[in-house]
Write a protein that holds these residues in place. Structure first.
Motif, PDB file in Angstrom:
ATOM      1  N   LYS A  22       0.837  -1.196   0.000  1.00 31.94           N
ATOM      2  CA  LYS A  22       0.000   0.000   0.000  1.00 31.94           C
ATOM      3  C   LYS A  22       0.871   1.243   0.000  1.00 31.94           C
ATOM      4  O   LYS A  22       1.988   1.234   0.511  1.00 31.94           O
ATOM      5  CB  LYS A  22      -0.906  -0.001   1.230  1.00 31.94           C
ATOM      6  CG  LYS A  22      -1.926  -1.108   1.211  1.00 31.94           C
ATOM      7  CD  LYS A  22      -2.810  -1.068   2.428  1.00 31.94           C
ATOM      8  CE  LYS A  22      -3.800  -2.210   2.382  1.00 31.94           C
ATOM      9  NZ  LYS A  22      -4.628  -2.266   3.569  1.00 31.94           N
ATOM     10  N   ALA A  23       0.355   2.305  -0.537  1.00 31.16           N
ATOM     11  CA  ALA A  23       1.082   3.570  -0.575  1.00 31.16           C
ATOM     12  C   ALA A  23       1.367   4.042   0.847  1.00 31.16           C
ATOM     13  O   ALA A  23       0.515   3.940   1.731  1.00 31.16           O
ATOM     14  CB  ALA A  23       0.275   4.622  -1.328  1.00 31.16           C
ATOM     15  N   GLY A  24       2.566   4.497   1.058  1.00 28.11           N
ATOM     16  CA  GLY A  24       2.932   5.022   2.364  1.00 28.11           C
ATOM     17  C   GLY A  24       3.532   3.990   3.302  1.00 28.11           C
ATOM     18  O   GLY A  24       3.980   4.342   4.389  1.00 28.11           O
ATOM     19  N   THR A  25       3.545   2.718   2.923  1.00 32.18           N
ATOM     20  CA  THR A  25       4.154   1.702   3.779  1.00 32.18           C
ATOM     21  C   THR A  25       5.615   1.524   3.386  1.00 32.18           C
ATOM     22  O   THR A  25       6.004   1.760   2.243  1.00 32.18           O
ATOM     23  CB  THR A  25       3.429   0.347   3.674  1.00 32.18           C
ATOM     24  OG1 THR A  25       3.457  -0.097   2.322  1.00 32.18           O
ATOM     25  CG2 THR A  25       2.000   0.444   4.142  1.00 32.18           C
ATOM     26  N   ALA A  26       6.401   1.095   4.341  1.00 31.60           N
ATOM     27  CA  ALA A  26       7.834   0.920   4.098  1.00 31.60           C
ATOM     28  C   ALA A  26       8.073  -0.274   3.177  1.00 31.60           C
ATOM     29  O   ALA A  26       7.339  -1.264   3.214  1.00 31.60           O
ATOM     30  CB  ALA A  26       8.558   0.702   5.415  1.00 31.60           C
ATOM     31  N   ALA A  27       9.109  -0.168   2.380  1.00 30.22           N
ATOM     32  CA  ALA A  27       9.471  -1.251   1.468  1.00 30.22           C
ATOM     33  C   ALA A  27      10.051  -2.423   2.253  1.00 30.22           C
ATOM     34  O   ALA A  27      10.749  -2.238   3.251  1.00 30.22           O
ATOM     35  CB  ALA A  27      10.490  -0.758   0.452  1.00 30.22           C
TER      36      ALA A  27
END
Length: 52
Positions: A22-27
């Motif tokens: 999801k957008a905004g989560t860490a890789a």
């Protein structure tokens, strides 16, 4: 040879996880999918950057 196979599989899984995160989560990092490998040691600067 076993660690090379584990690293190759972990690379593929990490790539797939990062493609669908999801957008905004860490890789996700490759070492997170390698249970038999030693985890890299964080330096103080890296820890401060990651943990805010």
């Amino acid at each position: 040879m076993g660690m090379r196979i584990e690293r190759a599989a972990a690379t593929i899984v990490a790539q797939q996880a990062n493609m669908h995160r999801k957008a905004g989560t860490a890789a996700m990092k490759v070492h997170e999918f390698m249970p038999h490998a030693d985890q890299p040691v964080l330096t103080l600067e890296q820890a401060q950057e990651e943990w805010g």
